[in-house]
Write a protein that holds these residues in place. Sequence first.
Motif, PDB file in Angstrom:
ATOM      1  N   ARG A  53       0.842  -1.193   0.000  1.00 35.58           N
ATOM      2  CA  ARG A  53       0.000   0.000   0.000  1.00 35.58           C
ATOM      3  C   ARG A  53       0.879   1.245   0.000  1.00 35.58           C
ATOM      4  O   ARG A  53       1.848   1.345   0.733  1.00 35.58           O
ATOM      5  CB  ARG A  53      -0.884  -0.003   1.219  1.00 35.58           C
ATOM      6  N   LYS A  54       0.535   2.175  -0.863  1.00 32.83           N
ATOM      7  CA  LYS A  54       1.213   3.465  -0.940  1.00 32.83           C
ATOM      8  C   LYS A  54       0.176   4.552  -0.689  1.00 32.83           C
ATOM      9  O   LYS A  54      -1.012   4.334  -0.858  1.00 32.83           O
ATOM     10  CB  LYS A  54       1.839   3.664  -2.312  1.00 32.83           C
ATOM     11  N   HIS A  55       0.637   5.710  -0.294  1.00 30.28           N
ATOM     12  CA  HIS A  55      -0.263   6.839  -0.082  1.00 30.28           C
ATOM     13  C   HIS A  55       0.210   8.017  -0.902  1.00 30.28           C
ATOM     14  O   HIS A  55       1.404   8.294  -0.980  1.00 30.28           O
ATOM     15  CB  HIS A  55      -0.325   7.212   1.395  1.00 30.28           C
ATOM     16  N   LEU A  56      -0.724   8.700  -1.508  1.00 28.81           N
ATOM     17  CA  LEU A  56      -0.436   9.857  -2.343  1.00 28.81           C
ATOM     18  C   LEU A  56      -0.987  11.096  -1.660  1.00 28.81           C
ATOM     19  O   LEU A  56      -2.166  11.140  -1.307  1.00 28.81           O
ATOM     20  CB  LEU A  56      -1.090   9.682  -3.721  1.00 28.81           C
ATOM     21  N   THR A  58      -2.719  14.449  -1.297  1.00 33.17           N
ATOM     22  CA  THR A  58      -3.758  15.006  -2.159  1.00 33.17           C
ATOM     23  C   THR A  58      -3.667  16.510  -2.350  1.00 33.17           C
ATOM     24  O   THR A  58      -4.140  17.038  -3.326  1.00 33.17           O
ATOM     25  CB  THR A  58      -5.153  14.667  -1.604  1.00 33.17           C
ATOM     26  N   LEU A  69      -3.233   4.312  -2.412  1.00 35.43           N
ATOM     27  CA  LEU A  69      -2.918   3.916  -3.784  1.00 35.43           C
ATOM     28  C   LEU A  69      -2.420   2.477  -3.760  1.00 35.43           C
ATOM     29  O   LEU A  69      -1.727   2.071  -2.825  1.00 35.43           O
ATOM     30  CB  LEU A  69      -1.788   4.806  -4.295  1.00 35.43           C
ATOM     31  N   ARG A  70      -2.743   1.699  -4.756  1.00 36.69           N
ATOM     32  CA  ARG A  70      -2.249   0.330  -4.844  1.00 36.69           C
ATOM     33  C   ARG A  70      -0.798   0.364  -5.295  1.00 36.69           C
ATOM     34  O   ARG A  70      -0.438   1.112  -6.194  1.00 36.69           O
ATOM     35  CB  ARG A  70      -3.071  -0.473  -5.840  1.00 36.69           C
TER      36      ARG A  70
END
Length: 81
Positions: A53-56, A58, A69-70
């Motif tokens: 799992r990744k995080h973007l 915003t 984000l996948r």
Amino acid sequence: EVGDEDDYEMIAKLYSRHSGDALALFALSLCPGIYGNEMLKAGLVLALFGGSRKHLSTAGRGSKSKAPLRGDAHVLMVGDP
């Protein structure tokens, strides 16, 4: 209509037929025309549904709000076609 009662019953029967082993069910469903290679198919299924799992961010670099984000799926298959 999505989520119809008949669809749910059909999925439940199919799932119970495979003793509740979702990985085996998905692996057998992937490319059913190709006989064998169950381990390869299971690996592909895990690559499709897995990933880290990744995080973007915003709103910019300093923002604390992050959208999930996948992660990237990388698969290398080597062998005879």
